[in-house]
Design a protein around this motif. Structure first.
Motif, PDB file in Angstrom:
ATOM      1  N   ASN A  79       0.812  -1.202   0.000  1.00 42.07           N
ATOM      2  CA  ASN A  79       0.000   0.000   0.000  1.00 42.07           C
ATOM      3  C   ASN A  79       0.855   1.266   0.000  1.00 42.07           C
ATOM      4  O   ASN A  79       2.089   1.203   0.084  1.00 42.07           O
ATOM      5  CB  ASN A  79      -0.985  -0.011   1.181  1.00 42.07           C
ATOM      6  N   THR A  80       0.192   2.428  -0.074  1.00 42.02           N
ATOM      7  CA  THR A  80       0.935   3.686  -0.174  1.00 42.02           C
ATOM      8  C   THR A  80       1.737   3.990   1.093  1.00 42.02           C
ATOM      9  O   THR A  80       2.818   4.583   1.013  1.00 42.02           O
ATOM     10  CB  THR A  80      -0.026   4.859  -0.451  1.00 42.02           C
ATOM     11  N   THR A  81       1.236   3.575   2.243  1.00 43.50           N
ATOM     12  CA  THR A  81       1.975   3.821   3.485  1.00 43.50           C
ATOM     13  C   THR A  81       3.311   3.088   3.481  1.00 43.50           C
ATOM     14  O   THR A  81       4.352   3.663   3.834  1.00 43.50           O
ATOM     15  CB  THR A  81       1.149   3.378   4.704  1.00 43.50           C
ATOM     16  N   ILE A  82       3.308   1.825   3.066  1.00 36.78           N
ATOM     17  CA  ILE A  82       4.559   1.065   3.003  1.00 36.78           C
ATOM     18  C   ILE A  82       5.513   1.672   1.980  1.00 36.78           C
ATOM     19  O   ILE A  82       6.719   1.788   2.218  1.00 36.78           O
ATOM     20  CB  ILE A  82       4.265  -0.421   2.671  1.00 36.78           C
TER      21      ILE A  82
ATOM     22  N   ILE B 283       9.275   3.119   2.830  1.00 35.34           N
ATOM     23  CA  ILE B 283      10.471   2.725   2.076  1.00 35.34           C
ATOM     24  C   ILE B 283      11.167   3.968   1.513  1.00 35.34           C
ATOM     25  O   ILE B 283      12.398   4.101   1.588  1.00 35.34           O
ATOM     26  CB  ILE B 283      10.106   1.753   0.941  1.00 35.34           C
ATOM     27  N   ALA B 284      10.383   4.897   0.962  1.00 38.94           N
ATOM     28  CA  ALA B 284      10.949   6.122   0.404  1.00 38.94           C
ATOM     29  C   ALA B 284      11.609   6.977   1.484  1.00 38.94           C
ATOM     30  O   ALA B 284      12.672   7.563   1.259  1.00 38.94           O
ATOM     31  CB  ALA B 284       9.864   6.927  -0.309  1.00 38.94           C
ATOM     32  N   VAL B 285      10.992   7.058   2.650  1.00 38.01           N
ATOM     33  CA  VAL B 285      11.564   7.833   3.761  1.00 38.01           C
ATOM     34  C   VAL B 285      12.896   7.244   4.199  1.00 38.01           C
ATOM     35  O   VAL B 285      13.867   7.967   4.439  1.00 38.01           O
ATOM     36  CB  VAL B 285      10.569   7.897   4.941  1.00 38.01           C
ATOM     37  N   ILE B 286      12.958   5.920   4.315  1.00 41.78           N
ATOM     38  CA  ILE B 286      14.218   5.262   4.715  1.00 41.78           C
ATOM     39  C   ILE B 286      15.296   5.524   3.673  1.00 41.78           C
ATOM     40  O   ILE B 286      16.442   5.872   4.010  1.00 41.78           O
ATOM     41  CB  ILE B 286      13.996   3.749   4.900  1.00 41.78           C
ATOM     42  N   ALA B 287      14.941   5.378   2.383  1.00 42.47           N
ATOM     43  CA  ALA B 287      15.905   5.631   1.312  1.00 42.47           C
ATOM     44  C   ALA B 287      16.348   7.089   1.311  1.00 42.47           C
ATOM     45  O   ALA B 287      17.539   7.395   1.117  1.00 42.47           O
ATOM     46  CB  ALA B 287      15.285   5.265  -0.043  1.00 42.47           C
ATOM     47  N   MET B 288      15.408   8.006   1.526  1.00 41.07           N
ATOM     48  CA  MET B 288      15.732   9.432   1.579  1.00 41.07           C
ATOM     49  C   MET B 288      16.662   9.743   2.748  1.00 41.07           C
ATOM     50  O   MET B 288      17.620  10.520   2.606  1.00 41.07           O
ATOM     51  CB  MET B 288      14.447  10.248   1.713  1.00 41.07           C
ATOM     52  N   PHE B 289      16.395   9.138   3.894  1.00 39.03           N
ATOM     53  CA  PHE B 289      17.236   9.382   5.068  1.00 39.03           C
ATOM     54  C   PHE B 289      18.666   8.902   4.812  1.00 39.03           C
ATOM     55  O   PHE B 289      19.632   9.607   5.117  1.00 39.03           O
ATOM     56  CB  PHE B 289      16.651   8.664   6.281  1.00 39.03           C
ATOM     57  N   ILE B 290      18.807   7.705   4.241  1.00 39.82           N
ATOM     58  CA  ILE B 290      20.141   7.188   3.920  1.00 39.82           C
ATOM     59  C   ILE B 290      20.840   8.105   2.927  1.00 39.82           C
ATOM     60  O   ILE B 290      22.035   8.416   3.072  1.00 39.82           O
ATOM     61  CB  ILE B 290      20.038   5.758   3.352  1.00 39.82           C
TER      62      ILE B 290
ATOM     63  N   LEU C   8       9.191  -1.923  -6.898  1.00 40.23           N
ATOM     64  CA  LEU C   8       8.427  -1.568  -5.704  1.00 40.23           C
ATOM     65  C   LEU C   8       7.073  -0.971  -6.076  1.00 40.23           C
ATOM     66  O   LEU C   8       6.043  -1.304  -5.490  1.00 40.23           O
ATOM     67  CB  LEU C   8       9.223  -0.570  -4.851  1.00 40.23           C
ATOM     68  N   ILE C   9       7.073  -0.099  -7.066  1.00 43.11           N
ATOM     69  CA  ILE C   9       5.829   0.543  -7.486  1.00 43.11           C
ATOM     70  C   ILE C   9       4.879  -0.458  -8.141  1.00 43.11           C
ATOM     71  O   ILE C   9       3.657  -0.381  -7.982  1.00 43.11           O
ATOM     72  CB  ILE C   9       6.140   1.727  -8.422  1.00 43.11           C
ATOM     73  N   LEU C  10       5.441  -1.432  -8.854  1.00 37.98           N
ATOM     74  CA  LEU C  10       4.602  -2.450  -9.488  1.00 37.98           C
ATOM     75  C   LEU C  10       3.921  -3.349  -8.457  1.00 37.98           C
ATOM     76  O   LEU C  10       2.935  -4.025  -8.766  1.00 37.98           O
ATOM     77  CB  LEU C  10       5.437  -3.292 -10.455  1.00 37.98           C
ATOM     78  N   LEU C  11       4.461  -3.349  -7.231  1.00 40.36           N
ATOM     79  CA  LEU C  11       3.838  -4.127  -6.151  1.00 40.36           C
ATOM     80  C   LEU C  11       2.690  -3.372  -5.479  1.00 40.36           C
ATOM     81  O   LEU C  11       2.038  -3.906  -4.576  1.00 40.36           O
ATOM     82  CB  LEU C  11       4.897  -4.497  -5.102  1.00 40.36           C
ATOM     83  N   TYR C  12       2.464  -2.125  -5.887  1.00 36.49           N
ATOM     84  CA  TYR C  12       1.389  -1.323  -5.297  1.00 36.49           C
ATOM     85  C   TYR C  12       0.034  -2.005  -5.510  1.00 36.49           C
ATOM     86  O   TYR C  12      -0.304  -2.423  -6.622  1.00 36.49           O
ATOM     87  CB  TYR C  12       1.386   0.066  -5.930  1.00 36.49           C
ATOM     88  N   ASN C  13      -0.734  -2.115  -4.425  1.00 39.46           N
ATOM     89  CA  ASN C  13      -1.999  -2.859  -4.472  1.00 39.46           C
ATOM     90  C   ASN C  13      -3.244  -1.971  -4.450  1.00 39.46           C
ATOM     91  O   ASN C  13      -4.340  -2.443  -4.163  1.00 39.46           O
ATOM     92  CB  ASN C  13      -2.063  -3.855  -3.311  1.00 39.46           C
ATOM     93  N   SER C  14      -3.062  -0.672  -4.715  1.00 42.04           N
ATOM     94  CA  SER C  14      -4.175   0.295  -4.777  1.00 42.04           C
ATOM     95  C   SER C  14      -4.857   0.512  -3.433  1.00 42.04           C
ATOM     96  O   SER C  14      -6.007   0.973  -3.371  1.00 42.04           O
ATOM     97  CB  SER C  14      -5.232  -0.135  -5.813  1.00 42.04           C
ATOM     98  N   LYS C  15      -4.147   0.208  -2.343  1.00 38.04           N
ATOM     99  CA  LYS C  15      -4.692   0.436  -1.004  1.00 38.04           C
ATOM    100  C   LYS C  15      -3.904   1.548  -0.311  1.00 38.04           C
ATOM    101  O   LYS C  15      -2.717   1.731  -0.540  1.00 38.04           O
ATOM    102  CB  LYS C  15      -4.638  -0.847  -0.178  1.00 38.04           C
ATOM    103  N   ARG C  16      -4.598   2.271   0.560  1.00 34.02           N
ATOM    104  CA  ARG C  16      -3.999   3.429   1.211  1.00 34.02           C
ATOM    105  C   ARG C  16      -3.092   3.055   2.379  1.00 34.02           C
ATOM    106  O   ARG C  16      -2.051   3.662   2.576  1.00 34.02           O
ATOM    107  CB  ARG C  16      -5.117   4.351   1.705  1.00 34.02           C
ATOM    108  N   GLY C  17      -3.487   2.090   3.177  1.00 32.24           N
ATOM    109  CA  GLY C  17      -2.728   1.766   4.380  1.00 32.24           C
ATOM    110  C   GLY C  17      -3.157   2.644   5.538  1.00 32.24           C
ATOM    111  O   GLY C  17      -4.231   3.244   5.535  1.00 32.24           O
TER     112      GLY C  17
END
Length: 270
Positions: A2-5, A9-16, A228-237
């Motif tokens: 979902n979008t939250t996950i 992931i993006a936040v962790i990558a951005m922090f690194i 990662l984006i292709l794994l998006y399941n159209s749910k918000r989280g």
């Protein structure tokens, strides 16, 4: 996924990525990991625009955080202006705001709004150039930093972090959102554009090049975000909406200060 996950992931990558950017003597591969952050954030902002119940509120919130971040940068740069360190220019709220603004205009399906926006882009670009290059206010270490400040305020696509290329990517992702194969094609094209522009013009050091192509030579590795984006399941989280808005400026300020004191350690002893 979902979008939250995706956002986590993006936040962790951005922090690194920002650890590698602000903290001295960190390995280059921190930046490689960070390349997946921007495309994921752009993808989630497009999804957020599609499903939000109040687009005007969504747009206003992005602009207010963009405005706030520009003044945080202004304050930090003035505090540290007498030290030989790079200006703080990070403000990815600005291009996200512009993506949502342009998508809002596209949704209206009226040419006059696109025309007025285009006219404003010309006017605001002139204003940014006048204030940044000629008047030189704010008086930062480079005209590019000055332009970023005014670009965030005026909403100019040529004077925000990431430049026009990432804003265009957001628009095309929105147009391609209904089919995963289209998303793959868009990402592949824009990754190639990042590679080519860096190869062709990355060695040119001037204000316009910094504004149009303000990314590293390995920005093309953002294509690794596609699985990662292709794994998006159209749910918000679960959302965690304001966590992401607050974490962005907080971690940048903290890392900037840590990096400053590591580069300029206080003298020991009396």
């Amino acid at each position: 996924m979902n979008t939250t996950i995706l956002k986590i992931i993006a936040v962790i990558a951005m922090f690194i990525d920002h650890v590698g950017f602000f903290i001295p003597n960190t390995p280059e591969w921190f930046g490689w990991i960070g390349r997946i952050a921007v495309p994921i954030f752009i993808f989630t902002i497009v999804i957020g625009f599609q499903y939000t119940s109040d687009r005007k509120k969504y747009l206003t919130r992005l602009y207010m955080f963009s405005l706030g971040m520009s003044f945080i940068n202004l304050l930090v740069n003035y505090i540290f202006r007498d030290f030989s360190i790079a200006d703080l220019t990070n403000n990815f709220f600005a291009p996200l705001f512009l993506i949502v603004l342009i998508l809002s205009l596209i949704e209206k399906k009226q040419l006059k709004y696109i025309f007025l926006f285009s006219i404003w882009q010309i006017i605001s670009l002139v204003l940014c150039s006048l204030l940044a290059d000629i008047i030189e206010f704010p008086s930062f270490n480079s005209a590019t930093t000055n332009a970023y400040f005014w670009g965030s305020i005026f909403g100019n696509i040529f004077a925000v972090e990431g430049g026009p290329l990432f804003i265009l990517m957001g628009i095309f992702l929105y147009l391609a959102r209904d089919r995963k194969i289209n998303i793959v094609i868009v990402y592949t094209i824009f990754s190639f554009c990042c590679f080519y522009s860096s190869y062709k013009w990355g060695h040119l050091i001037n204000t316009w090049n910094n504004l149009l192509f303000p990314f590293t030579s390995y920005q093309w590795t953002m294509i690794s975000a596609v699985p990662l984006i292709l794994l998006y399941n159209s749910k918000r989280g679960k959302g965690l909406k304001y966590f992401f808005y607050i974490f962005y400026p907080a971690h940048i300020i903290i890392l900037y200060l840590i990096g400053f004191y590591l580069k300029n350690p206080p003298p020991l002893g009396p």
